[in-house]
Design a protein around this motif. Structure first.
Motif, PDB file in Angstrom:
ATOM      1  N   GLU A  15      -8.686  22.536   0.495  1.00  0.00           N
ATOM      2  CA  GLU A  15      -7.647  22.006  -0.129  1.00  0.00           C
ATOM      3  C   GLU A  15      -6.827  20.819   0.662  1.00  0.00           C
ATOM      4  N   PHE A  16      -7.074  20.743   1.815  1.00  0.00           N
ATOM      5  CA  PHE A  16      -6.569  19.494   2.585  1.00  0.00           C
ATOM      6  C   PHE A  16      -7.800  18.335   2.441  1.00  0.00           C
ATOM      7  N   THR A  17      -8.864  18.496   2.415  1.00  0.00           N
ATOM      8  CA  THR A  17      -9.974  17.558   2.360  1.00  0.00           C
ATOM      9  C   THR A  17     -10.193  16.782   1.125  1.00  0.00           C
ATOM     10  N   GLU A  18      -9.875  17.563  -0.305  1.00  0.00           N
ATOM     11  CA  GLU A  18     -10.184  16.910  -1.602  1.00  0.00           C
ATOM     12  C   GLU A  18      -8.837  15.917  -1.637  1.00  0.00           C
ATOM     13  N   PRO A  19      -7.864  16.527  -1.471  1.00  0.00           N
ATOM     14  CA  PRO A  19      -6.564  15.528  -1.564  1.00  0.00           C
ATOM     15  C   PRO A  19      -6.772  14.597  -0.521  1.00  0.00           C
ATOM     16  N   TYR A  20      -7.012  14.678   0.400  1.00  0.00           N
ATOM     17  CA  TYR A  20      -6.877  13.786   1.532  1.00  0.00           C
ATOM     18  C   TYR A  20      -8.051  12.477   1.216  1.00  0.00           C
ATOM     19  N   TYR A  21      -9.109  12.596   0.610  1.00  0.00           N
ATOM     20  CA  TYR A  21      -9.897  11.563   0.376  1.00  0.00           C
ATOM     21  C   TYR A  21      -9.939  11.041  -1.086  1.00  0.00           C
ATOM     22  N   THR A  22      -9.289  11.854  -1.877  1.00  0.00           N
ATOM     23  CA  THR A  22      -8.680  11.433  -3.217  1.00  0.00           C
ATOM     24  C   THR A  22      -7.568  10.354  -2.756  1.00  0.00           C
ATOM     25  N   PHE A  23      -6.466  10.443  -2.147  1.00  0.00           N
ATOM     26  CA  PHE A  23      -5.686   9.605  -1.859  1.00  0.00           C
ATOM     27  C   PHE A  23      -6.315   8.335  -1.150  1.00  0.00           C
ATOM     28  N   LEU A  24      -6.866   8.580  -0.041  1.00  0.00           N
ATOM     29  CA  LEU A  24      -7.756   7.793   0.826  1.00  0.00           C
ATOM     30  C   LEU A  24      -8.402   6.651  -0.107  1.00  0.00           C
ATOM     31  N   ASP A  25      -9.231   7.271  -0.935  1.00  0.00           N
ATOM     32  CA  ASP A  25     -10.109   6.297  -1.621  1.00  0.00           C
ATOM     33  C   ASP A  25      -9.400   5.627  -2.678  1.00  0.00           C
ATOM     34  N   ASN A  26      -8.277   5.853  -3.164  1.00  0.00           N
ATOM     35  CA  ASN A  26      -7.454   5.346  -3.987  1.00  0.00           C
ATOM     36  C   ASN A  26      -6.336   4.105  -3.183  1.00  0.00           C
ATOM     37  N   GLY A  27      -6.801   4.109  -2.210  1.00  0.00           N
ATOM     38  CA  GLY A  27      -5.884   3.108  -1.308  1.00  0.00           C
ATOM     39  C   GLY A  27      -4.695   3.422  -0.761  1.00  0.00           C
ATOM     40  N   MET A  78       0.786  -1.137   0.018  1.00  0.00           N
ATOM     41  CA  MET A  78       0.083   0.002   0.197  1.00  0.00           C
ATOM     42  C   MET A  78       0.731   1.323  -0.113  1.00  0.00           C
ATOM     43  N   LYS A  79       0.553   2.161  -0.948  1.00  0.00           N
ATOM     44  CA  LYS A  79       1.573   3.435  -1.116  1.00  0.00           C
ATOM     45  C   LYS A  79       1.210   4.332   0.014  1.00  0.00           C
ATOM     46  N   LYS A  80       2.140   5.069   0.433  1.00  0.00           N
ATOM     47  CA  LYS A  80       1.844   6.032   1.472  1.00  0.00           C
ATOM     48  C   LYS A  80       2.290   7.503   0.908  1.00  0.00           C
ATOM     49  N   VAL A  81       1.512   8.351   1.345  1.00  0.00           N
ATOM     50  CA  VAL A  81       1.862   9.765   1.082  1.00  0.00           C
ATOM     51  C   VAL A  81       1.819  10.851   2.217  1.00  0.00           C
TER      52      VAL A  81
END
Length: 238
Positions: free
Chosen positions: A27-39, A1-4
């Motif tokens: 600008e935090f929530t949108e990238p946060y959930y984009t990354f989270l929803d992509n594993g 699993m990749k980590k950002v």
């Protein structure tokens, strides 16, 4: 699993006013959930650690987004946000990508933070993507100070001078980010219409112009990581 690793500002004070700034929430929530929803696993850090300040304007009704509402109903995300790690405790070796949300705060702290600047250089030299959005690219200023010529000729974007003027905060910030990036030789590009989505990718560097560009910038990071996974390391920036 990749980590950002997502680095948030700790700065909240504007100049010549009692108004506050900080992280622009979307600008935090949108990238946060984009990354989270992509594993992805998302780790949050800031220069001071703990809970970052949030720009009050980003909480106004006209700026509320679906990802903001999701965040307010997500106790796990709220806990992580309230307990960001100290930036100086983290290293590039532990992550696959680095990401800087905006809000005006980075114009002060992340633009001057040597730990952040070195971290950016470490990610790039390791062939790992660095994504920034809106005022997040201010963090690149310190990286460029540590490695002169870093941004010369690089195709990037950020919150524009025109957008800055339209926000009414021109007299409350230390400099205009677009101008500062151009002074370092960046090949600056932006959307024709202010406050519309615009993302630039140049090698390992991915930059987004404004709040609406937050999710697309995160998706561009994910796409680049996919390319890295299929093709091997992308050549790092010089």
């Amino acid at each position: 699993m990749k980590k950002v690793l997502m680095v948030l500002t700790s700065h909240q004070h504007l100049e010549n006013t009692d108004s506050k700034t900080g992280v622009w929430l979307g600008e935090f929530t949108e990238p946060y959930y984009t990354f989270l929803d992509n594993g992805f696993i998302v780790v949050l850090a800031s220069p001071a650690g703990g809970e970052p300040p949030v720009d009050p304007m980003s909480k106004l009704v006209e700026h509320i987004t679906a990802s903001n509402r999701r965040f307010h109903e997500d106790p796990d995300a709220q806990r992580l946000f309230s307990n960001t790690l100290m930036l100086d405790t983290l290293e590039a070796d532990s992550f696959d990508a680095l990401f800087y949300p905006g809000g005006h705060g980075p114009l002060w702290d992340l633009a001057r933070n040597a730990i952040s600047g070195k971290l950016i250089l470490d990610f790039l030299s390791a062939g790992k993507p660095v994504g920034t959005v809106c005022h997040g690219p201010a963090a690149l200023l310190k990286a460029a100070a540590l490695q002169p010529g870093l941004l010369r000729g690089k195709r990037i974007t950020a919150f524009t001078n025109a957008e800055e003027m339209l926000t009414g905060r021109m007299d409350h910030i230390p400099y205009q980010l677009e101008s500062a990036l151009k002074e370092l030789g960046a090949d600056f590009h932006s959307a024709t219409v202010p406050f519309t989505t615009h993302v630039e990718t140049d090698g390992l560097l991915i930059t987004g112009q404004n709040p609406l560009s937050s999710g697309p910038t995160a998706r561009a990071v994910i796409q680049l990581l996919g390319a890295v996974g299929e093709l091997g390391r992308v050549d790092p920036l010089p």
